[in-house]
Design a protein around this motif. Structure first.
Motif, PDB file in Angstrom:
ATOM      1  N   ALA A 200      28.747  40.711  41.751  1.00  0.00           N
ATOM      2  CA  ALA A 200      30.118  40.611  41.229  1.00  0.00           C
ATOM      3  C   ALA A 200      30.773  41.990  41.187  1.00  0.00           C
ATOM      4  O   ALA A 200      31.952  42.148  41.516  1.00  0.00           O
ATOM      5  N   MET A 201      30.011  43.007  40.811  1.00  0.00           N
ATOM      6  CA  MET A 201      30.551  44.369  40.767  1.00  0.00           C
ATOM      7  C   MET A 201      30.896  44.857  42.167  1.00  0.00           C
ATOM      8  O   MET A 201      31.944  45.470  42.384  1.00  0.00           O
ATOM      9  N   ASP A 202      30.005  44.589  43.119  1.00  0.00           N
ATOM     10  CA  ASP A 202      30.271  44.999  44.501  1.00  0.00           C
ATOM     11  C   ASP A 202      31.563  44.371  45.018  1.00  0.00           C
ATOM     12  O   ASP A 202      32.324  45.003  45.751  1.00  0.00           O
ATOM     13  N   TYR A 203      31.769  43.117  44.640  1.00  0.00           N
ATOM     14  CA  TYR A 203      32.941  42.384  45.135  1.00  0.00           C
ATOM     15  C   TYR A 203      34.232  42.861  44.476  1.00  0.00           C
ATOM     16  O   TYR A 203      35.318  42.553  44.962  1.00  0.00           O
ATOM     17  N   PHE A 204      34.133  43.593  43.373  1.00  0.00           N
ATOM     18  CA  PHE A 204      35.335  43.970  42.623  1.00  0.00           C
ATOM     19  C   PHE A 204      36.192  44.941  43.416  1.00  0.00           C
ATOM     20  O   PHE A 204      35.745  46.020  43.824  1.00  0.00           O
TER      21      PHE A 204
ATOM     22  N   GLN B 238      36.273  44.437  33.803  1.00  0.00           N
ATOM     23  CA  GLN B 238      36.823  43.244  33.157  1.00  0.00           C
ATOM     24  C   GLN B 238      38.139  43.570  32.447  1.00  0.00           C
ATOM     25  O   GLN B 238      39.084  42.780  32.482  1.00  0.00           O
ATOM     26  N   VAL B 239      38.187  44.742  31.819  1.00  0.00           N
ATOM     27  CA  VAL B 239      39.429  45.165  31.164  1.00  0.00           C
ATOM     28  C   VAL B 239      40.570  45.211  32.182  1.00  0.00           C
ATOM     29  O   VAL B 239      41.672  44.684  31.945  1.00  0.00           O
ATOM     30  N   LEU B 240      40.298  45.817  33.336  1.00  0.00           N
ATOM     31  CA  LEU B 240      41.322  45.931  34.375  1.00  0.00           C
ATOM     32  C   LEU B 240      41.733  44.554  34.897  1.00  0.00           C
ATOM     33  O   LEU B 240      42.911  44.285  35.147  1.00  0.00           O
ATOM     34  N   GLU B 241      40.756  43.678  35.042  1.00  0.00           N
ATOM     35  CA  GLU B 241      41.045  42.322  35.524  1.00  0.00           C
ATOM     36  C   GLU B 241      41.903  41.557  34.510  1.00  0.00           C
ATOM     37  O   GLU B 241      42.853  40.867  34.894  1.00  0.00           O
TER      38      GLU B 241
ATOM     39  N   ILE C 239      34.106  39.289  38.998  1.00  0.00           N
ATOM     40  CA  ILE C 239      34.597  39.803  37.724  1.00  0.00           C
ATOM     41  C   ILE C 239      35.732  38.892  37.221  1.00  0.00           C
ATOM     42  O   ILE C 239      35.822  38.588  36.021  1.00  0.00           O
ATOM     43  N   GLY C 240      36.563  38.414  38.147  1.00  0.00           N
ATOM     44  CA  GLY C 240      37.642  37.507  37.779  1.00  0.00           C
ATOM     45  C   GLY C 240      37.116  36.212  37.156  1.00  0.00           C
ATOM     46  O   GLY C 240      37.700  35.697  36.191  1.00  0.00           O
ATOM     47  N   ASP C 241      36.016  35.713  37.696  1.00  0.00           N
ATOM     48  CA  ASP C 241      35.406  34.504  37.118  1.00  0.00           C
ATOM     49  C   ASP C 241      34.913  34.775  35.696  1.00  0.00           C
ATOM     50  O   ASP C 241      35.071  33.942  34.798  1.00  0.00           O
TER      51      ASP C 241
END
Lengths: 399, 399
Positions: free
Chosen positions: A304-308, A176-179, A145-147
């Protein structure tokens, strides 16, 4: 008893599915970052060149203070308020975003970009790998998500916007908003994370893993290299979508919408046909999804979601993600959402409270499940409208 | 990035999966109903010959008043309290059933038979179709919970038992309990439906449909004729099992058991390997299931559950199913079971109350989800023990 005619395995679909890379989605605006402007990914690889496909709505004002970035969810795209080029359906959030809508494009300049890893024009696993001249496939790096957000930062830089008036998104869009709020706090005046979570739960990882295994189990996936083989893992991706779709609805929504209603028949057929309306509905969801979405993108985005996990790299303390923030937050959840239940939003609010951040929290009463954030929910719309208007006053936007 | 080594598609398993029909499961007792004693099915077809594989535990007393029929769930079998011949694991309910256990085989004569449609010795889609000399495959008729129970009735007749002391079962086993109580009321002294529902919900039909589509999407399913092709739809059945398994656990159980714990690694691998323990666990559940279960049986049994609606054929009034009943009921649910939530059990209790039936209802506090009924839950065990003891006194069983 014969094999049912409307069973997914025999559904060859329209055959219209195209590989939607930057090359063949000319309908979208695209920011192209050349080879010498690579993105350093969380996995420490450099990715270049990069295309970021995006749409904008409304006008950027003179001091560039009225820009709202809308972040899309797992299967969304940049067509937030305009017709989708493949499905020809209205924008996925056109009820919320547009002239006179809660996210008022007469007032705000709305930007929505296809995420990194997506399949609607931004660089993703279906894009051409410059090292081989062929689609990346599984050679595409696993992204986070950071990427995705770092790619969006380049787009905002491109517009010369120092600070976004707001970043708004639901589900993975909310991540993404939180990131953004955590990693680029100074560039976010206000943030609206909706129906989301500060980290992906065990159950949600589990559902994603089922979807990925369904895709990978399809021989037409070809170890991820289906583009080169002229194939599409239709059946696997369709099953993945069906499983995911159940999690987007509430049991009540399914009960009220379908119950045990039979499909065009007065009684049970004693077969594996879609006797029940809910079966027919799910099959349709599966088969139409395949026409508009790339299977490898589905793998990468779910990963990507799992890694968040916003707190993980910050001493496992979520509040550390927001320490010192000046961003104004509006956190929204829905009562019947069991994919990102209200307790996930509460965890965000608790962390924000712990750092004395400016936060309002609204739990919307709805029986529509996770999908509620995409539907016409008057209380939800009023919340978004009210928060943005009030934040606009604070930001000094002209009414 | 290469294809992960432990991904289901490349897992060829032990290769030990045998077609477990009556012919090659010699470990079980089998009642054989010949061609001239067919079973009339709900679909109006006649099925013959029929094998019913079963196990018994304890001794039938002189007046045949101490018999308990245990009904198994979707993927269960007759090995309720003895070693499974394929997995070599203890019986699936050996914590509850056995000498000195809540279902005390020193006291009761326990019968458990593999359901019609199953794959552990009873007639099912893997059995030989006498009309063709080949396995039925999709030529097996679609059966119902009522058909399963009617086959069990033949087994109880075979033992010369007029009235069962009790019928006990969880999940789909509970559906059979309800069907026994509704359709063969006079032959059921007491009934214990556990973690079940009087009809299958829309959401549960949806999950089953995903599982079926996953099986049918596997090319090795061969339109249901995989036995003839020497194949097994391993990948499809594995995905089906993974999806179903999530529904057997609660989110809390997953969170406590796995959370976001990583699998044998100190950090994320940025790949599609099973980074998270929950992924590894699910893959294991999927691949081991395929070694012990027949894919077509999975299709037929899930279909039977979808079709289950006890009130539908009774004027859509559930209470009509129990009108005039003298059976004593003990209805059990578990707080964290979201597959068959407590409100389903309440619907059963309300219907029983509406006809002034003898019913006790216990909701057990547990965070283990639907699976709780298979686990050591002291309050649950005490409930079963207490109810059977008290019913035994009423039945005049010697203590």
């Amino acid at each position: 008893m014969s094999v049912p005619p409307n069973f997914a395995n025999t559904d060859t679909g329209s055959g219209s599915r195209q590989r939607l890379t930057e090359a063949n989605n000319p309908s979208s605006k695209v920011l192209r970052l050349p080879q010498d402007q690579p993105l350093r990914l969380a996995c420490d690889q450099l990715l270049a060149p990069i295309s970021i496909a995006y749409e904008t709505y409304g006008e950027l004002n003179a001091d560039k203070s009225n820009a709202i970035l809308v972040c899309h969810a797992l299967t969304g795209d940049q067509y937030v308020a305009s017709e989708h080029p493949v499905t020809k359906k209205p924008g996925w959030w056109s009820t919320l975003v547009g002239p006179g809508k809660p996210v008022d494009t007469n007032r705000y300049f709305v930007i929505c970009s296809n995420i990194l890893g997506g399949c609607m024009g931004s660089t993703g696993p279906a894009s051409i790998d410059p090292a081989t001249g062929k689609p990346y496939g599984l050679n595409f790096p696993v992204i986070t998500i950071g990427d995705m957000v770092n790619a969006q930062v380049r787009l905002i830089d491109h517009f010369g916007i120092d600070q976004l008036f707001s970043v708004v998104g639901g589900s993975m869009g909310g991540m993404q908003v939180l990131e953004w709020a955590a990693s680029h706090s100074e560039r976010v005046f206000s943030a609206v994370p909706i129906a989301t979570a500060p980290r992906h739960s065990s159950q949600n990882i589990a559902f994603h893993e089922v979807g990925r295994q369904a895709v990978m189990a399809d021989p037409d996936w070809c170890g991820g290299d289906y583009h080169s083989h002229g194939k599409v893992p239709r059946n696997g991706l369709s099953v993945a979508r069906m499983a995911a779709h159940i999690t987007y609805l509430s049991e009540d929504a399914l009960h009220h919408k379908f119950g045990r209603n039979l499909q065009n028949r007065s009684q049970l057929t004693f077969s594996f046909n879609a006797d029940f309306q809910v079966e027919s509905y799910l099959r349709h969801q599966g088969s139409t999804f395949v026409d508009r979405f790339d299977a490898n993108s589905y793998l990468y985005i779910t990963r990507a979601m799992d890694y968040f996990d916003l707190g993980a790299s910050r001493g496992d303390v979520l509040a550390n993600a927001f320490r010192g923030t000046k961003t104004r937050f509006c956190v929204v959840s829905f009562t019947s959402d069991w994919l990102y239940p209200t307790r996930e939003s509460r965890a965000i609010v608790h962390a924000l409270n712990a750092v004395a951040a400016n936060v309002s929290f609204v739990e919307i009463d709805s029986d529509k499940g996770h999908d509620a954030f995409l539907l016409k929910e008057p209380e939800f719309f009023a919340t978004i409208h009210g928060f943005l208007s009030s934040a606009g006053v604070k930001r000094g936007l002209k009414v």
